[in-house]
Design a protein around this motif. Structure first.
Motif, short mmCIF file in Angstrom:
data_model
loop_
_atom_site.label_atom_id
_atom_site.label_comp_id
_atom_site.label_asym_id
_atom_site.label_seq_id
_atom_site.Cartn_x
_atom_site.Cartn_y
_atom_site.Cartn_z
N TYR A 1 6.71 7.97 11.90
CA TYR A 1 6.21 6.70 11.35
C TYR A 1 7.32 5.79 10.87
CZ TYR A 1 5.84 8.19 6.28
OH TYR A 1 6.04 8.58 5.00
N MET B 1 7.13 2.01 12.03
CA MET B 1 7.21 0.94 11.01
C MET B 1 8.35 -0.01 11.34
SD MET B 1 6.38 2.54 7.26
CE MET B 1 7.23 4.11 7.34
N ARG C 1 14.35 -7.79 5.70
CA ARG C 1 14.21 -8.00 4.25
C ARG C 1 15.00 -6.95 3.51
NH1 ARG C 1 7.99 -9.93 2.84
NH2 ARG C 1 8.12 -11.84 4.07
N PHE D 1 15.18 -3.30 4.99
CA PHE D 1 14.07 -2.36 5.12
C PHE D 1 14.27 -1.48 6.34
CE2 PHE D 1 10.00 -1.10 6.96
CZ PHE D 1 9.41 -0.45 5.89
N LEU E 1 9.55 2.79 -1.86
CA LEU E 1 10.02 1.40 -1.91
C LEU E 1 9.68 0.85 -3.29
CD1 LEU E 1 11.18 -1.03 -0.22
CD2 LEU E 1 8.80 -1.67 0.20
N ARG F 1 11.87 -5.33 -2.99
CA ARG F 1 12.22 -5.93 -1.70
C ARG F 1 12.31 -7.43 -1.88
NH1 ARG F 1 8.09 -9.40 -0.41
NH2 ARG F 1 6.02 -8.57 -0.90
N LYS G 1 2.79 0.86 -5.22
CA LYS G 1 1.42 1.07 -4.77
C LYS G 1 0.54 1.43 -5.97
CE LYS G 1 2.01 5.94 -3.54
NZ LYS G 1 1.74 6.99 -2.55
N SER H 1 -2.15 3.67 -5.56
CA SER H 1 -3.01 4.75 -5.08
C SER H 1 -3.44 5.64 -6.25
CB SER H 1 -2.25 5.61 -4.07
OG SER H 1 -1.69 4.81 -3.06
N ALA H 2 -4.69 6.12 -6.18
CA ALA H 2 -5.24 6.94 -7.25
C ALA H 2 -4.41 8.20 -7.45
CB ALA H 2 -6.68 7.32 -6.91
N SER I 1 2.41 4.57 9.94
CA SER I 1 2.98 3.78 8.85
C SER I 1 2.77 4.44 7.48
CB SER I 1 2.40 2.37 8.83
OG SER I 1 1.02 2.44 8.57
N ALA I 2 3.60 4.01 6.54
CA ALA I 2 3.57 4.51 5.16
C ALA I 2 3.24 3.36 4.22
CB ALA I 2 4.92 5.12 4.80
N HIS I 3 3.09 3.69 2.94
CA HIS I 3 2.82 2.65 1.95
C HIS I 3 3.94 1.61 1.91
CE1 HIS I 3 0.36 6.09 0.40
NE2 HIS I 3 -0.53 5.11 0.37
N SER I 4 5.16 2.05 2.16
CA SER I 4 6.27 1.10 2.07
C SER I 4 6.10 -0.07 3.05
CB SER I 4 7.60 1.81 2.32
OG SER I 4 7.65 2.32 3.64
N PHE I 5 5.42 0.20 4.17
CA PHE I 5 5.23 -0.87 5.14
C PHE I 5 4.30 -1.95 4.58
CE2 PHE I 5 3.37 -2.89 8.89
CZ PHE I 5 4.53 -3.22 9.59
N LEU J 1 3.86 -2.51 1.35
CA LEU J 1 4.57 -3.14 0.24
C LEU J 1 5.66 -4.10 0.71
CD1 LEU J 1 4.99 0.02 -2.05
CD2 LEU J 1 3.36 -1.87 -2.37
N LEU J 2 6.18 -3.85 1.89
CA LEU J 2 7.22 -4.72 2.43
C LEU J 2 6.70 -6.13 2.70
CD1 LEU J 2 10.02 -5.17 3.87
CD2 LEU J 2 8.90 -4.35 5.97
N HIS J 3 5.43 -6.20 3.05
CA HIS J 3 4.87 -7.48 3.47
C HIS J 3 4.28 -8.25 2.28
CE1 HIS J 3 5.35 -5.49 7.35
NE2 HIS J 3 5.33 -6.71 7.88
N ASP J 4 4.04 -9.53 2.53
CA ASP J 4 3.59 -10.39 1.44
C ASP J 4 2.17 -10.05 1.01
OD1 ASP J 4 6.04 -11.56 1.62
OD2 ASP J 4 5.35 -13.22 2.90
N ASP K 1 -4.93 2.96 1.46
CA ASP K 1 -5.03 3.21 0.01
C ASP K 1 -3.85 2.70 -0.81
OD1 ASP K 1 -3.12 5.02 0.75
OD2 ASP K 1 -3.86 6.62 -0.55
N THR K 2 -3.16 1.68 -0.31
CA THR K 2 -2.02 1.18 -1.09
C THR K 2 -2.51 0.45 -2.35
OG1 THR K 2 -0.76 0.94 0.93
CG2 THR K 2 0.06 -0.26 -1.00
N TYR K 3 -3.56 -0.34 -2.19
CA TYR K 3 -4.09 -1.07 -3.34
C TYR K 3 -5.55 -0.66 -3.59
CZ TYR K 3 -0.01 -3.98 -2.24
OH TYR K 3 1.25 -4.43 -1.96
N ASP L 1 -4.82 8.69 1.68
CA ASP L 1 -3.76 9.60 1.23
C ASP L 1 -3.86 9.93 -0.27
OD1 ASP L 1 -1.16 10.97 1.60
OD2 ASP L 1 -0.32 9.31 0.43
N SER L 2 -4.93 9.52 -0.91
CA SER L 2 -5.02 9.73 -2.36
C SER L 2 -6.47 9.73 -2.80
CB SER L 2 -4.24 8.63 -3.10
OG SER L 2 -4.73 7.36 -2.72
N GLY L 3 -6.69 10.15 -4.05
CA GLY L 3 -8.03 10.16 -4.60
C GLY L 3 -8.80 11.40 -4.16
#
Lengths: 450, 450
Positions: free
Chosen positions: A25, A29, A41, A129, A334, A337, A352, A354-355, B210-214, B216-219, B241-243, B266-268
């Protein structure tokens, strides 16, 4: 099983390159970020543990030196690129980007051998990144393994007090992990290792003399001891529990004389056996002959032998498996950024939500607070510049600057640092019982750093 | 930390040679045996586990293919010999012997992917003592690691029933152990791995998006999903599940349409979340979009999600750490040897009598007894020739003959064998609860074999 005709001989696992020691990944990514224009970035990733293994009071940073080597070797050569292309893992523009890849960013980290606590930012990777995301798996693999081993090893060293420890767990872990485990154990205070490659590659002192098979090979235990003494000299260590310990000790001293180096006991109640063997050795005049014990020892077993006449411990399985915590649970997140690729674009903290797995945004620094007695009382993790008092230690040191490794040091330096770092902790730190982290982590949110 | 000026760049850990992935005592035993004239005695070593990890009902053989590669690469070249000489580890006659070393003996073993039980002789190494004793650590390292991973993986595969499993634990174990873990997991039934080197080296199918960082990298999450879809297509897996999961799923389907490949949580509480997300996806018309769950899953967590609308599991830490049993406790024991080097000298069973660690002398064969329903009911381990009934399986296959590897096979063969081997076990074998070995080991002492 029919031998498979025409099946090509598998490649030998080549350690020359490290670029595919990576989760897929990271590359997908990268591809998506290259396409969306976000790969350039500026980004800050941090490595930290949300918590220590249950009941542990401190962790030990190890693997930093190996990571620096691995970052230098992180290049995508023909073999790597061909694999990625042939399997359609990334597209052609990404392959071209990877072909030119070398890490050009900066890395800071806790120095190897230092202790750490929950949320300690033990590694900070800063770059674009695209270049920094690729190091995620490699950095975590090395640090999660080596920190887990060093953290367990350190407790064993504390439990052994001043008695030497031999690392002998190679056979109970992956053959290359074994080499890294020997290195990590040495940083944490183990004296020697059985692993020859750790000697060759890292200069860890090696040790070892014989196994039960050597005794069984010979027509009698007496023949075996005679053969070992003839070849390795009287200072060798004879293994005395193949048949009957008492008889073996008698034979050993008879053949070697009172200057026999050591005997090793690998089975039975080690405390009881050590006392008996000590008495027997003394009665035979072999007062200087040492007693080494091995066999399923962990930090608790070592501590339990504190009053026994033991001169050294060999530790295998529990060391290489982290004594119940085979991985350090470090994550690579991360934390900041920029909105644009340019150098001057402001950095934005990100996290993030995440719960159950929250993380704190912003690039962190860390200071170990030291009181007037030289004892650590807090780990201050801050999103601002470090603000150490006169006795405090700033914990992150520069490791890579603009892609160039600048933080390389000898294993001895890391080993000595660990001794100092432990000495600085409150006395509760070295208790084996389950407890809270020996030093509490204070978090200071100073707002964005820049 | 001051950068160490003049410190040489450490060697990169070279996997080309395997000869120093060895405990020192094997070489000192060799030296002493060369001197006493016993190094040329014929010897049989066996690899077996005295017991399975607590409560486990079967073990899985893995690592055989890697071991065959490693035996072929087991040569003492200039780097190895220089290290041994410079450090005085062995004497000059031993160095000369090592320089010419190649394994010329025979190896048999359980075929890769087959199941094993306590005392199963899963590897038999026959050669001179000198040549066979040197393989002890290497054989154990590889088999102890790979069997531990495959044994844990197999339970996860049973728990997942027919749902696919993604191996994604690379970051939680040593970087090279990760590659071997991915291979072992695939043999045991995992579908794919995140580890790219396992793809390149062994052909294990790889996966990852992809991971959470991807995100978070974006706006915004929307920008991130858009970027990923543009680059990887609608069949990709979006991490939701990032937000906020509900918002993310809405955005995902809005952007990708109902043909979105999958979402990952990935969480909860994964069961609760999977149900909610399934309902939401269905209500949005994305009935074919799959749900992949990850996050600290082990075999019990997987089983607990059996009734949840989950289409695949990603497993990391628990897989690469053997789900509580990170090593298989296999030992390498001398079980027979001749009194003299000649080919015709009779073999004599040997065994140590150490307290609590008894072993049985004599070279063993093994047969899995199969009843009329095709179900295994006994593992017969015998010091005699195997005597299989019509449905029984003789378990050891030839792997190396006169030093030549003859037992190489594809990963697919090992994977298919594992499926058959599991199908043959009694139904209790695949229960996750703690229990006795699913097949009892019967020991038959037929006297010396020859």
């Amino acid at each position: 099983m029919v031998p498979t005709v025409g099946l090509k001989v598998p490649h030998v696992d080549s350690a020359d390159g490290t670029a595919l020691l990576t989760d897929q990944y990271e590359l997908t990514m990268l591809q998506a970020a290259l396409r969306s224009g976000t790969a350039g970035r500026r980004a800050v990733f941090e490595v930290f543990a949300r918590s220590l293994p249950a009941g542990r009071r401190y962790g030990v940073v190890a693997g930093t030196g190996r990571l620096l080597d691995a970052i230098e070797a992180f290049r995508f050569g023909p073999a790597e690129l061909e694999f990625l292309t042939a399997n359609g893992i990334v597209d052609e523009p990404t392959v071209q980007w990877l072909e030119k890849y070398r890490f050009t960013g900066n890395v800071w980290g806790y120095a190897e051998g230092d202790c750490y606590f929950p949320e300690s930012p033990i590694l900070v990777v800063e770059g674009t990144f695209g270049e920094a995301v690729l190091l995620e798996t490699l950095a975590l693999s090395i640090l999660n393994h080596d920190c887990a081993i060093a953290s367990a090893a350190s407790r064993m060293v504390q439990a052994a007090q001043d008695r030497p420890l031999i690392e002998m767990g190679s056979r109970r872990t992956h053959e290359r992990a074994a080499v890294a485990a020997a290195r990590a154990a040495h940083i944490a205070g183990f004296t020697t290792t059985s692993n020859l490659e750790a000697g060759r590659l890292y200069g860890v002192p090696t040790a070892g003399t014989s196994a039960h098979s050597f005794t069984l090979l010979h027509d009698s235990e007496r023949h075996a001891f005679r053969a070992q003494l003839d070849s390795l000299g009287e200072s060798t260590t004879l293994l005395v529990d193949t048949y009957d310990v008492e008889r073996a000790v008698r034979t050993a001293v008879e053949l070697a004389g009172p200057s026999l180096g050591a005997v090793r006991i690998d089975s039975g109640d080690l405390g009881v056996m050590a006392r008996r063997v000590r008495d027997q050795l003394d009665s035979l005049g072999a007062r200087e002959t040492r007693i080494v014990v091995t066999g399923d020892l962990d930090e608790y077993g070592i501590a339990a032998l504190g009053a026994a006449p033991v001169d050294g411990y060999g530790v295998g399985t529990s060391l290489v498996t982290g004594s119940g915590a085979p991985t350090a649970s470090l994550v690579y997140k991360l934390v900041a950024r920029s909105d644009a690729p340019d150098e001057d674009a402001p950095m934005r903290p990100v996290a993030k939500r995440s719960a159950g797995k929250p993380s704190r945004g912003g690039r962190k620094t860390a200071v170990r607070r030291i009181d007037g007695h030289g004892t650590a009382y807090a780990e201050t993790v801050s999103t601002g510049e470090p603000a150490p008092g006169p006795r405090d230690r700033v914990l992150q040191v520069p490791l890579v600057r603009d892609g160039e490794v600048i933080g390389r040091e000898s294993l001895r330096e890391a080993r000595e640092r660990h001794t100092r770092s432990i000495a600085e902790l409150p006395p509760t730190a070295v208790q084996l019982s389950k407890g809270e982290p020996a030093v509490p982590t204070d978090f200071v949110d100073a707002g964005p750093r820049r």
